[in-house]
Design a protein around this motif. Structure first.
Motif, PDB file in Angstrom:
ATOM      1  N   PRO A 815       0.801  -1.233   0.000  1.00  0.00           N
ATOM      2  CA  PRO A 815       0.000   0.000   0.000  1.00  0.00           C
ATOM      3  C   PRO A 815       0.829   1.277   0.000  1.00  0.00           C
ATOM      4  O   PRO A 815       0.478   2.245  -0.679  1.00  0.00           O
ATOM      5  CB  PRO A 815      -0.825  -0.130   1.282  1.00  0.00           C
ATOM      6  CG  PRO A 815      -0.915  -1.591   1.537  1.00  0.00           C
ATOM      7  CD  PRO A 815       0.381  -2.166   1.070  1.00  0.00           C
ATOM      8  N   ALA A 874      -6.036  -2.422   8.135  1.00  0.00           N
ATOM      9  CA  ALA A 874      -5.843  -1.608   6.932  1.00  0.00           C
ATOM     10  C   ALA A 874      -4.605  -0.749   7.107  1.00  0.00           C
ATOM     11  O   ALA A 874      -4.429  -0.089   8.129  1.00  0.00           O
ATOM     12  CB  ALA A 874      -7.072  -0.737   6.680  1.00  0.00           C
ATOM     13  N   GLN A 878      -3.740   2.866   2.773  1.00  0.00           N
ATOM     14  CA  GLN A 878      -4.999   2.387   2.212  1.00  0.00           C
ATOM     15  C   GLN A 878      -6.144   3.267   2.677  1.00  0.00           C
ATOM     16  O   GLN A 878      -7.032   3.622   1.899  1.00  0.00           O
ATOM     17  CB  GLN A 878      -5.241   0.930   2.627  1.00  0.00           C
ATOM     18  CG  GLN A 878      -4.334  -0.062   1.931  1.00  0.00           C
ATOM     19  CD  GLN A 878      -4.512  -1.481   2.450  1.00  0.00           C
ATOM     20  OE1 GLN A 878      -4.488  -1.708   3.653  1.00  0.00           O
ATOM     21  NE2 GLN A 878      -4.665  -2.438   1.550  1.00  0.00           N
ATOM     22  N   HIS A 879      -6.111   3.624   3.938  1.00  0.00           N
ATOM     23  CA  HIS A 879      -7.148   4.502   4.487  1.00  0.00           C
ATOM     24  C   HIS A 879      -7.055   5.905   3.904  1.00  0.00           C
ATOM     25  O   HIS A 879      -8.062   6.492   3.506  1.00  0.00           O
ATOM     26  CB  HIS A 879      -7.025   4.571   6.010  1.00  0.00           C
ATOM     27  CG  HIS A 879      -7.851   5.633   6.651  1.00  0.00           C
ATOM     28  ND1 HIS A 879      -9.188   5.453   6.941  1.00  0.00           N
ATOM     29  CD2 HIS A 879      -7.544   6.898   7.050  1.00  0.00           C
ATOM     30  CE1 HIS A 879      -9.661   6.563   7.493  1.00  0.00           C
ATOM     31  NE2 HIS A 879      -8.681   7.448   7.576  1.00  0.00           N
ATOM     32  N   PHE A 884     -10.338   1.633   0.830  1.00  0.00           N
ATOM     33  CA  PHE A 884     -10.311   0.241   1.290  1.00  0.00           C
ATOM     34  C   PHE A 884     -11.626  -0.499   1.046  1.00  0.00           C
ATOM     35  O   PHE A 884     -11.708  -1.690   1.290  1.00  0.00           O
ATOM     36  CB  PHE A 884      -9.972   0.214   2.784  1.00  0.00           C
ATOM     37  CG  PHE A 884      -9.435  -1.106   3.261  1.00  0.00           C
ATOM     38  CD1 PHE A 884      -8.306  -1.664   2.698  1.00  0.00           C
ATOM     39  CD2 PHE A 884     -10.068  -1.790   4.293  1.00  0.00           C
ATOM     40  CE1 PHE A 884      -7.803  -2.886   3.144  1.00  0.00           C
ATOM     41  CE2 PHE A 884      -9.574  -2.999   4.752  1.00  0.00           C
ATOM     42  CZ  PHE A 884      -8.438  -3.551   4.173  1.00  0.00           C
ATOM     43  N   ASP A 887     -11.458  -3.707  -1.117  1.00  0.00           N
ATOM     44  CA  ASP A 887     -10.833  -4.832  -0.408  1.00  0.00           C
ATOM     45  C   ASP A 887     -11.847  -5.552   0.472  1.00  0.00           C
ATOM     46  O   ASP A 887     -11.924  -6.787   0.477  1.00  0.00           O
ATOM     47  CB  ASP A 887      -9.670  -4.322   0.439  1.00  0.00           C
ATOM     48  CG  ASP A 887      -8.577  -3.679  -0.397  1.00  0.00           C
ATOM     49  OD1 ASP A 887      -7.518  -4.304  -0.554  1.00  0.00           O
ATOM     50  OD2 ASP A 887      -8.798  -2.562  -0.895  1.00  0.00           O
ATOM     51  N   ARG A 900     -12.681  -4.973  10.330  1.00  0.00           N
ATOM     52  CA  ARG A 900     -11.597  -4.004  10.235  1.00  0.00           C
ATOM     53  C   ARG A 900     -11.260  -3.450  11.613  1.00  0.00           C
ATOM     54  O   ARG A 900     -12.140  -3.008  12.354  1.00  0.00           O
ATOM     55  CB  ARG A 900     -11.976  -2.862   9.291  1.00  0.00           C
ATOM     56  CG  ARG A 900     -10.875  -1.851   9.087  1.00  0.00           C
ATOM     57  CD  ARG A 900     -11.265  -0.804   8.054  1.00  0.00           C
ATOM     58  NE  ARG A 900     -10.247   0.218   7.939  1.00  0.00           N
ATOM     59  CZ  ARG A 900     -10.314   1.241   7.084  1.00  0.00           C
ATOM     60  NH1 ARG A 900     -11.366   1.347   6.293  1.00  0.00           N
ATOM     61  NH2 ARG A 900      -9.343   2.121   7.051  1.00  0.00           N
TER      62      ARG A 900
END
Length: 998
Positions: A815, A874, A878-879, A884, A887, A900
């Motif tokens: 990421p 995560a 990615q955040h 996300f 995913d 999560r």
């Protein structure tokens, strides 16, 4: 009755000796005493237009410690300012004074009494933390709920008489204060509250300074009583001026409530006894749409007639700004195509009753655009839009002007709100401020607005003043209040004579003088105020350093100085819980202002200003603050004005260490891609030597690596060589895809890349690799070695340019590397066509499969039909950068039940957590949510983490569990093997030779 005329107080001629003052503070205060330039620079402003560098900052351990600090300040003649979360918009939280910051230590909830529905709390306690604790023990909450409720302190709320959305139900902070323990500058410590005749007689019988204070307060009340009754506006949101009305006999001679809203100009609040309330058990929202904002204002009295729990309003411009800034996109479908909305919530004991109430009101009103929302998640989405107003409008998107406070919270009688909205809009047009968006607490006639004032030219500042004078005439002509929430401070103190008249202002001056006769408490605010167009943070003489930079800063007109002024001071980076976000990991651990995004941004601003911080890029204060920035990019997503501190840190490090020796980890971990490529020549020898007892410690010491960290093991075999020798598989009917062989997975976790190859070929893609070595240069960027990073990244872009020209998608599995390719590369390399193409073509594995292979969804085998529970960490990027949702959707489709982790950050963050000095903060970040979730997971729960740093932190600091990449899980589903049994070709290129296990 002739009023008593008081001389205008002046500061003592004997100014404080700051060196002597600091030494005395350190000798007698148990908390932290900071008189250094960096701390003073950080506290020089709040969220307002003003700037005054303090004498020093004290972080008291408890109320007794604050008493000692005020005593020392008194002995040296130094003014005192008591500060909460520092989010004030009127300038009341900056002054040339000793600043008491209560938030780090003096934040305890001391006693809860469910029977009397009260709580005693220290000033530094955060509002949401208080309500979490009181709800747990009594089921009750503290009612007022400002937009900053996740990080504003009770002391600040008392100082400001804060309000918020729920004030429609519970009233302002003043109405929820029972008693206060206060300290006067001259040393009187006492509890104050409502005062009966018997209590007053007892106080007088005791004599002394306290008796004098009460006697003079009563005399003031008796002299000015009729004027107080006549001139105090009868509006729900009257926050301007002092609450002298609470001294009246019919109000119980309530000294505590009279002191609420005095903005640290009279006393220091040590403790507060607050009233608690039971919130409605269920709520339903009624959304009403309008073709024109004034029409929404006209409708407020009618809706108010049905006693809503909350009644807010907003215009379509706010929604448009948030849409352009990609804030809360999930909420946009909830707003119909109108120009304005009223948002009314109704409370009840059950959800059915609340819904019926909202529907009943909608039917009675007969409005043609009404929607009722009962689902909490939907209501929360609407409130997220509303609460983001200040940040979303602080910098208008699309290249629009910066906007500022200055007329942001005026209030009028609700029945005149429509008239006020139309008049204010016309005034905006007249002054050329039409970019301003209006929203606020419409049920109480209170408006919020950030206005595109020109505060960097002399004419712009004069125009700002003329506007405020005209707007105040409009507001007061309708019977309103200059402030309906944010207080007077410096921005409105000068205008109080227009609102109250000279007699009442003299009463305010006498009130302050009773408690603070020498004008030592926050001087120049509210009464005897500084002019509203002086001490500006910018101003007509603002001329910051404009240094050449490596990054381009396209969103800031190519100027680092504009990036440094981006922070609006909202303080969302000071939240005490991650709450679904990332920002700001180090602040969550240290609770230090300098480790918040706001604190760092303030230091960069001051560095470019060059007055308090004079060393420029060489500043040790800025370096210290940025040292604990994890470059997580959380602020780029979670900050309402999108401060990108990770980029600013890299820029600073680049200049700070120019032509200087760098920290050892910059040479070891910063150059990791190079060392990893060299290690591939003899990986077994390198691994054996690096992990040999005795040698390992030397290697870590030479590399500046934490001796308690495990050194990474390099791959025993070359993934690239393996890939080149194998025969491509799969039909390739979906076309080519370029797999980015990032350094982390290529040299340290090649099984992830091998698994991705299997997945992509099974999905119908023809997998290719670049024809020569590539690297996103992340490690050089994060350590500020930007010259090297630019060369490496430019070569890498050139290497993949032919595939980009053919529209081949690029799949990046790491990421942090994907984030560089998608975002940072453009800022580093400039407006290059191939860089733009790379950003557009870069996809995560989940994005590619979602967009190009929607019918490819292999299911996990060897399990019962129930989904496999998975704990998912995560990656911060990615955040913050990538997103996300694809995913999570893909995980569900292949047979996982993903949960999560609501975590701020894993805490490793590349080289950050590998440095000895960062160990405590690194592990503290992981302990926020990640490691507890991992420990709580049973052996049948899968641990997913796509980030190499996240997986390393879990393996290194967790309970011996090995997390896996999403590519490995999908590959297991493709091969039809149980999780943990991977094909031999993947295992052959793993770095540790072990099979993965759950």
């Amino acid at each position: 009755m002739a009023p008593v005329k008081l001389p205008t107080p002046v500061l003592r001629r004997r100014e404080a000796d700051h060196g002597e003052l600091a030494r005395a503070m350190r000798a007698r205060v148990r908390g932290e005493v900071r008189f250094d330039a960096g701390t003073r620079a950080m506290y020089a402003t709040d969220a307002s237009n003003y700037r005054q560098v303090p004498i020093g900052v004290v972080l008291p351990h408890d109320p007794d410690d604050a008493v000692a600090a005020v005593e020392v300040a008194r002995e040296h003649g130094a003014p005192v300012l008591s500060r909460g979360g520092g989010t004030s918009l009127a300038g009341q939280c900056c002054n040339v004074a000793v600043v008491l910051d209560w938030s780090k230590y003096a934040n305890r909830v001391e006693a809860i009494d469910p029977d009397s529905q009260t709580v005693i709390v220290q000033p530094g306690c955060v509002r949401d933390e208080l309500s979490r604790i009181t709800t747990r023990h009594s089921g009750l909450v503290f009612g007022p709920l400002p937009a900053t409720h996740s990080h504003c302190t009770i002391g600040g709320m008392i100082g400001n008489d804060s309000c918020g959305t729920t004030t429609q139900w519970c009233g302002t902070t003043a109405g929820n204060v029972e008693r206060l323990e206060v300290l006067t500058y001259d040393g009187v410590r006492m509890w104050v509250g409502p005062t009966s005749e018997d209590e007053y007689a007892r106080i007088q019988a005791e004599g002394g300074r306290r008796a004098e204070i009460y006697r003079r307060l009563r005399e003031l009340r008796d002299r000015y009583g009729d004027e107080i009754r006549r001139r105090t506006p009868d509006v729900p949101r009257r926050v301007s001026g002092y609450n002298l009305v609470d001294l009246l006999e019919e109000r119980g001679f309530n000294v505590a409530r009279a002191l609420v809203g005095t903005e640290s100009t009279c006393v220091t609040v040590l403790r507060a006894e607050l009233r608690l309330r039971a919130e409605p058990r269920a709520r339903a929202m009624l959304m009403l749409g309008y073709r024109e904002l004034g029409a929404a204002g006209d409708h407020v009295p009618e809706v108010n007639g049905y006693t809503p729990f909350i009644l807010e309003g907003m215009d379509a411009k706010l929604l448009a700004y948030e849409e352009l800034e990609r804030l809360h996109p999930e909420a946009f479908p909830l707003f119909p195509g109108r120009e304005a909305w009223l948002l009314a919530e109704f409370g009840a004991d059950t959800l059915d009753e609340a819904r019926q109430r909202a529907e009943e009101v909608a039917a009675r009103i007969g409005h043609d655009d009404a929607t009722v929302l009962t689902e909490k998640s939907l209501r929360d989405q609407v409130w997220d839009v509303r609460e983001s107003g200040l940040g979303a409008t602080a910098r208008t998107p699309g290249g629009g002007p910066d906007t500022w406070p200055g007329w942001e919270d005026s209030a009028v009688p609700p029945e005149r709100l429509g008239e006020y909205l139309r008049g204010l809009t016309a005034l905006f047009d007249e002054f050329g401020y039409s970019a301003a968006s209006l929203y606020g607490h419409f049920g109480h006639g209170c408006l919020h607005v950030s206005i595109p004032f020109d505060l960097v030219t002399a004419e712009g500042v004069r125009r700002y003043r003329r506007f405020v004078e005209r707007a105040s005439d409009l507001c007061l002509g309708l019977g309103g209040s200059l402030s309906g929430e944010h207080g007077d401070g410096q921005s409105r103190g000068e205008l109080l004579t227009k609102m109250y008249g000279e007699t009442m202002v003299r009463a305010f001056e006498e009130f302050k003088a009773i408690f603070d006769p020498e004008n030592r408490m926050n001087p120049g605010k509210v009464v005897h105020p500084n002019r509203l167009d002086t001490q500006l943070r910018l101003g007509g003489d603002y001329a910051p350093m404009e240094p050449p930079t490596v990054f381009e800063y396209p969103e800031d007109s190519g100027r680092f100085s504009r990036a440094a002024v981006r922070c609006a001071g909202v303080g969302q980076c000071r939240r005490l819980e991650p709450e679904g976000g990332v920002m700001c990991p180090s602040y969550l651990v240290t609770r230090e202002e300098q480790h918040s995004t706001r604190g760092r941004a303030r230091l960069l601003f001051e560095m470019l200003r060059g007055e308090t911080i004079t060393e420029g890029w060489r500043s040790p204060a800025v370096a210290e603050a940025l040292d604990l920035c994890l470059a997580c990019k959380g602020c780029k997503h979670d900050c309402p004005v999108f401060v990108d501190m990770g980029t600013y840190k890299a820029e600073f490090l680049s200049h700070h260490y120019a032509r200087r020796i760098r920290p050892l980890d910059h040479y070891s971990l910063g150059w990791l891609p190079l060392w990893a490529r060299l290690a591939l020549l003899a990986p077994n020898t390198v691994n054996a030597a690096a992990h040999l007892p005795g040698v390992s410690g030397i290697v870590k010491r030479l590399g500046g690596i934490d001796p308690r960290r495990e050194l990474p093991r390099f791959a025993r075999a070359s993934f690239i060589r393996w890939f080149r020798r194998r025969t491509p598989r799969g039909s390739g009917h979906r076309g080519r895809v370029l797999l980015w062989p990032d350094s982390f997975n290529t040299y340290l976790s090649p099984g992830v890349l091998a698994a991705a190859v299997g997945v992509l070929e099974a999905a119908g893609f023809r997998v290719t690799l670049p024809d020569r070595a590539v690297c996103c240069a992340l490690t050089w960027i994060s350590t500020g070695q930007l010259g090297v990073a630019e060369r490496v990244l430019r070569r890498s872009v050139a290497a993949v340019a032919p595939q980009l020209h053919d529209d081949v998608p690029v799949v990046a599995l790491e990421p942090s590397c994907a984030a560089v390719l998608r975002a940072d590369a453009h800022e580093l390399l400039g407006d290059d066509p191939d860089t733009r193409r790379l950003a557009a073509r870069t996809k995560t594995l989940a994005e590619l499969l979602t967009e190009r292979a929607p019918d490819f969804r292999p299911r996990l085998s060897g399990r019962d039909p129930q989904p496999v529970r998975a704990i998912v960490q995560a990656h911060c990027h990615q955040h913050a950068v990538l997103g996300f949702d694809p995913d999570l959707a893909l995980m569900r489709d292949i047979g996982l039940a993903p949960e999560r982790i609501d975590s701020a950050c894993c805490g490793l963050a590349g080289n950050f957590g590998m440095v000895p000095a960062h160990r405590d903060v690194s592990l503290g970040c992981a302990e926020q949510a990640l490691l507890p979730a991992v420990r709580a997971a049973d052996e049948h729960t899968l641990l997913l983490a796509d980030g190499f740093s996240c997986r390393t932190q879990i393996e290194d600091a967790g309970p011996g569990r090995r997390p896996v990449h999403l590519a490995e899980v999908i590959n297991a589903a493709v091969r039809g093997v149980p999780l943990g049994a991977y094909p031999e070709e993947a295992v052959a290129v793993r770095s540790d030779g072990r099979r993965a296990h759950r």
